[in-house]
Write a protein that holds these residues in place. Structure first.
Motif, PDB file in Angstrom:
ATOM      1  N   TRP A 157      -4.467  -4.897  -2.528  1.00 31.56           N
ATOM      2  CA  TRP A 157      -3.314  -4.540  -3.351  1.00 31.56           C
ATOM      3  C   TRP A 157      -3.111  -3.022  -3.345  1.00 31.56           C
ATOM      4  O   TRP A 157      -1.980  -2.537  -3.311  1.00 31.56           O
ATOM      5  N   GLY A 158      -4.205  -2.287  -3.351  1.00 30.76           N
ATOM      6  CA  GLY A 158      -4.113  -0.837  -3.294  1.00 30.76           C
ATOM      7  C   GLY A 158      -3.561  -0.335  -1.966  1.00 30.76           C
ATOM      8  O   GLY A 158      -3.025   0.781  -1.894  1.00 30.76           O
ATOM      9  N   ARG A 159      -3.681  -1.163  -0.912  1.00 32.15           N
ATOM     10  CA  ARG A 159      -3.170  -0.777   0.416  1.00 32.15           C
ATOM     11  C   ARG A 159      -1.807  -1.421   0.702  1.00 32.15           C
ATOM     12  O   ARG A 159      -1.381  -1.454   1.845  1.00 32.15           O
ATOM     13  N   ARG A 160      -1.137  -1.927  -0.313  1.00 29.62           N
ATOM     14  CA  ARG A 160       0.113  -2.660  -0.094  1.00 29.62           C
ATOM     15  C   ARG A 160       1.178  -1.794   0.579  1.00 29.62           C
ATOM     16  O   ARG A 160       1.969  -2.298   1.398  1.00 29.62           O
ATOM     17  N   HIS A 161       1.214  -0.498   0.254  1.00 27.56           N
ATOM     18  CA  HIS A 161       2.209   0.379   0.871  1.00 27.56           C
ATOM     19  C   HIS A 161       1.905   0.576   2.358  1.00 27.56           C
ATOM     20  O   HIS A 161       2.821   0.638   3.184  1.00 27.56           O
ATOM     21  N   PHE A 162       0.605   0.660   2.683  1.00 21.01           N
ATOM     22  CA  PHE A 162       0.214   0.759   4.097  1.00 21.01           C
ATOM     23  C   PHE A 162       0.596  -0.505   4.843  1.00 21.01           C
ATOM     24  O   PHE A 162       1.119  -0.444   5.967  1.00 21.01           O
ATOM     25  N   ILE A 163       0.372  -1.678   4.240  1.00 15.19           N
ATOM     26  CA  ILE A 163       0.690  -2.948   4.889  1.00 15.19           C
ATOM     27  C   ILE A 163       2.184  -3.039   5.177  1.00 15.19           C
ATOM     28  O   ILE A 163       2.600  -3.427   6.281  1.00 15.19           O
ATOM     29  N   MET A 164       3.000  -2.669   4.202  1.00 17.83           N
ATOM     30  CA  MET A 164       4.447  -2.719   4.389  1.00 17.83           C
ATOM     31  C   MET A 164       4.905  -1.730   5.470  1.00 17.83           C
ATOM     32  O   MET A 164       5.692  -2.073   6.353  1.00 17.83           O
ATOM     33  N   ALA A 165       4.392  -0.499   5.384  1.00 20.28           N
ATOM     34  CA  ALA A 165       4.806   0.522   6.353  1.00 20.28           C
ATOM     35  C   ALA A 165       4.347   0.158   7.768  1.00 20.28           C
ATOM     36  O   ALA A 165       5.084   0.357   8.746  1.00 20.28           O
ATOM     37  N   PHE A 166       3.141  -0.382   7.882  1.00 24.79           N
ATOM     38  CA  PHE A 166       2.611  -0.754   9.195  1.00 24.79           C
ATOM     39  C   PHE A 166       3.448  -1.880   9.808  1.00 24.79           C
ATOM     40  O   PHE A 166       3.751  -1.861  11.010  1.00 24.79           O
ATOM     41  N   SER A 167       3.838  -2.864   8.992  1.00 25.81           N
ATOM     42  CA  SER A 167       4.636  -3.978   9.511  1.00 25.81           C
ATOM     43  C   SER A 167       6.018  -3.501   9.946  1.00 25.81           C
ATOM     44  O   SER A 167       6.535  -3.942  10.988  1.00 25.81           O
ATOM     45  N   ARG A 168       6.615  -2.594   9.180  1.00 28.24           N
ATOM     46  CA  ARG A 168       7.926  -2.076   9.568  1.00 28.24           C
ATOM     47  C   ARG A 168       7.839  -1.249  10.850  1.00 28.24           C
ATOM     48  O   ARG A 168       8.716  -1.329  11.715  1.00 28.24           O
ATOM     49  N   ALA A 169       6.776  -0.454  10.972  1.00 22.19           N
ATOM     50  CA  ALA A 169       6.603   0.364  12.173  1.00 22.19           C
ATOM     51  C   ALA A 169       6.419  -0.520  13.408  1.00 22.19           C
ATOM     52  O   ALA A 169       6.991  -0.248  14.478  1.00 22.19           O
ATOM     53  N   LYS A 170       5.630  -1.590  13.280  1.00 21.20           N
ATOM     54  CA  LYS A 170       5.426  -2.504  14.399  1.00 21.20           C
ATOM     55  C   LYS A 170       6.727  -3.203  14.784  1.00 21.20           C
ATOM     56  O   LYS A 170       7.018  -3.406  15.970  1.00 21.20           O
ATOM     57  N   LEU A 171       7.512  -3.571  13.774  1.00 19.14           N
ATOM     58  CA  LEU A 171       8.771  -4.239  14.048  1.00 19.14           C
ATOM     59  C   LEU A 171       9.736  -3.319  14.784  1.00 19.14           C
ATOM     60  O   LEU A 171      10.416  -3.725  15.731  1.00 19.14           O
ATOM     61  N   THR A 172       9.778  -2.049  14.363  1.00 23.95           N
ATOM     62  CA  THR A 172      10.662  -1.076  14.999  1.00 23.95           C
ATOM     63  C   THR A 172      10.226  -0.779  16.423  1.00 23.95           C
ATOM     64  O   THR A 172      11.050  -0.656  17.344  1.00 23.95           O
TER      65      THR A 172
ATOM     66  N   ARG B  50      -9.822  -4.963   6.303  1.00 23.73           N
ATOM     67  CA  ARG B  50      -9.340  -5.374   7.616  1.00 23.73           C
ATOM     68  C   ARG B  50      -8.277  -6.466   7.536  1.00 23.73           C
ATOM     69  O   ARG B  50      -7.488  -6.634   8.478  1.00 23.73           O
ATOM     70  N   ALA B  51      -8.246  -7.191   6.442  1.00 21.54           N
ATOM     71  CA  ALA B  51      -7.215  -8.225   6.283  1.00 21.54           C
ATOM     72  C   ALA B  51      -5.826  -7.622   6.244  1.00 21.54           C
ATOM     73  O   ALA B  51      -4.833  -8.336   6.442  1.00 21.54           O
ATOM     74  N   SER B  52      -5.735  -6.318   6.027  1.00 19.11           N
ATOM     75  CA  SER B  52      -4.426  -5.651   6.038  1.00 19.11           C
ATOM     76  C   SER B  52      -3.702  -5.875   7.358  1.00 19.11           C
ATOM     77  O   SER B  52      -2.465  -5.980   7.381  1.00 19.11           O
ATOM     78  N   LEU B  53      -4.451  -5.958   8.461  1.00 24.30           N
ATOM     79  CA  LEU B  53      -3.823  -6.070   9.777  1.00 24.30           C
ATOM     80  C   LEU B  53      -3.159  -7.422  10.002  1.00 24.30           C
ATOM     81  O   LEU B  53      -1.950  -7.478  10.269  1.00 24.30           O
ATOM     82  N   PRO B  54      -3.892  -8.549   9.902  1.00 26.27           N
ATOM     83  CA  PRO B  54      -3.191  -9.830  10.097  1.00 26.27           C
ATOM     84  C   PRO B  54      -2.105 -10.086   9.062  1.00 26.27           C
ATOM     85  O   PRO B  54      -1.080 -10.697   9.373  1.00 26.27           O
ATOM     86  N   ILE B  55      -2.303  -9.612   7.824  1.00 25.94           N
ATOM     87  CA  ILE B  55      -1.264  -9.787   6.808  1.00 25.94           C
ATOM     88  C   ILE B  55      -0.007  -9.011   7.193  1.00 25.94           C
ATOM     89  O   ILE B  55       1.116  -9.511   7.072  1.00 25.94           O
ATOM     90  N   SER B  56      -0.190  -7.791   7.671  1.00 28.45           N
ATOM     91  CA  SER B  56       0.976  -6.979   8.054  1.00 28.45           C
ATOM     92  C   SER B  56       1.695  -7.581   9.253  1.00 28.45           C
ATOM     93  O   SER B  56       2.932  -7.529   9.345  1.00 28.45           O
ATOM     94  N   PHE B  57       0.950  -8.192  10.186  1.00 30.21           N
ATOM     95  CA  PHE B  57       1.592  -8.830  11.328  1.00 30.21           C
ATOM     96  C   PHE B  57       2.395 -10.060  10.891  1.00 30.21           C
ATOM     97  O   PHE B  57       3.483 -10.320  11.417  1.00 30.21           O
ATOM     98  N   SER B  58       1.872 -10.823   9.944  1.00 24.54           N
ATOM     99  CA  SER B  58       2.633 -11.960   9.420  1.00 24.54           C
ATOM    100  C   SER B  58       3.884 -11.481   8.696  1.00 24.54           C
ATOM    101  O   SER B  58       4.955 -12.100   8.802  1.00 24.54           O
ATOM    102  N   LEU B  59       3.739 -10.385   7.979  1.00 19.29           N
ATOM    103  CA  LEU B  59       4.892  -9.807   7.288  1.00 19.29           C
ATOM    104  C   LEU B  59       5.931  -9.309   8.286  1.00 19.29           C
ATOM    105  O   LEU B  59       7.142  -9.434   8.062  1.00 19.29           O
ATOM    106  N   GLN B  60       5.468  -8.764   9.389  1.00 16.32           N
ATOM    107  CA  GLN B  60       6.384  -8.331  10.449  1.00 16.32           C
ATOM    108  C   GLN B  60       7.200  -9.513  10.975  1.00 16.32           C
ATOM    109  O   GLN B  60       8.418  -9.404  11.162  1.00 16.32           O
TER     110      GLN B  60
END
Length: 309
Positions: free
Chosen positions: A50-65, A147-157
């Motif tokens: 939850w503390g890394r939620r901003h990183f997860i969102m930003a990482f998913s948007r960057a990957k999508l772009t 490390r769960a930030s990565l697969p979660i961010s990819f699903s969000l992407q």
């Protein structure tokens, strides 16, 4: 303390330490030391995420772009790719093989486009999950984060990509006579359940893929088989008429078919509840809860091993 040597000299000896007799674990506990990169408790891990939620969102948007940054059409490929897939499936399965039997063209084309877009959401989440750790080892080894930030961010992407595709999906559905109604609101809970399911599956595949990179080469065949068994290009009840009922039930209750049918039911006027298996919403919720929780716990248990070896 002192001792006398054989030649009469006096030798000093080290006094006994208070730590003598303690094991390494006991010494670490005594001085408050912890293992670097040790797995935190489950609830603490959730708090870290939850503390890394901003990183997860930003990482998913960057990957999508960045996904289509080298293509001339850029982000248009987000909707063009599944739309072209739907066109190919329509030509092969709809026109040549006649899998639309029992459905009018006004229903079949939105049925097919919706199935392709929705299944692609799950397929892409799984494929991205397989490479979530093994494909980002530099990041995993350089920085400390859950490390769960990565697969979660990819699903969000992939969810963001589907939302862009939903614009095209809506245009196709309306173009074939299914206009917006209150039933369209059912898309929201259906997508939430599918996102939770996809994320749990991506977490499972991320842990498996972190130790077995060759899994990424096998998964396209697995996903293609799953697609053919999920009724993306045909209606399972109509196609299996005359077959043992249990075969149709097994195929209809698989999660990919469940989430596709829920969104088809919400969007397409001619696709009524008679096409859905009994208790479909409960089954969809059960799949999401089970795979979401099981996938998260399974991934968390190996947290301290990612990026090592």
């Amino acid at each position: 303390m002192s001792d006398t040597t054989h030649d009469g000299a006096v030798a000093l000896s080290t006094p006994p330490s208070a730590d003598d007799g303690l094991s390494a674990a006991e010494r670490a506990e005594k001085y408050g030391l912890t293992v670097s990169g040790a797995r935190p408790g489950l609830f603490e891990y959730v708090q870290q995420l939850w503390g890394r939620r901003h990183f997860i969102m930003a990482f998913s948007r960057a990957k999508l772009t960045a996904q289509y940054s080298q293509a001339k059409l850029g982000q248009l490929w987000q909707v063009a790719t599944p739309l072209l897939n739907a066109l190919v499936y329509f030509l092969i399965f709809g026109l040549i093989l006649g899998t639309r039997k029992g459905m009018s063209q006004e229903v079949f084309i939105p049925f097919l486009v919706t199935g392709v877009f929705v299944f692609t959401f799950t397929q892409s989440s799984v494929m991205a999950g397989v490479r979530a750790i093994s494909g980002n080892l530099g990041l995993v080894r350089a920085l400390h984060f859950p490390r769960a930030s990565l697969p979660i961010s990819f699903s969000l992407q992939q969810l963001q990509q589907l939302l862009y595709s939903m614009i095209v999906m809506a245009v196709v559905v309306v173009g074939f006579g299914s206009y917006p109604s209150l039933s369209w609101l059912l898309i929201v809970p259906a997508l939430v359940m599918q996102f939770v399911f996809n994320t749990g599956l991506a977490l499972i595949m991320a842990r498996l893929g972190s130790k077995t990179p060759d899994l990424a080469q096998l998964m396209p065949f697995v996903m293609r088989t799953w697609m053919y068994a999920s009724g993306v290009m045909f209606s399972i009840p109509l196609m299996l008429q005359g077959k043992p009922e249990w075969i149709g039930r097994v195929l209809q209750y698989n999660p990919a078919a469940i989430y596709m049918d829920l969104i088809r039911f919400a969007l397409i006027d001619g696709y009524g509840s008679e096409n859905l298996p009994p208790h479909v919403w409960i089954v969809g919720l059960a799949w999401a809860a089970f795979i979401g929780v099981a996938g998260f716990v399974y991934f968390w248990k190996a947290e301290e091993r990612y990026g090592r070896g």
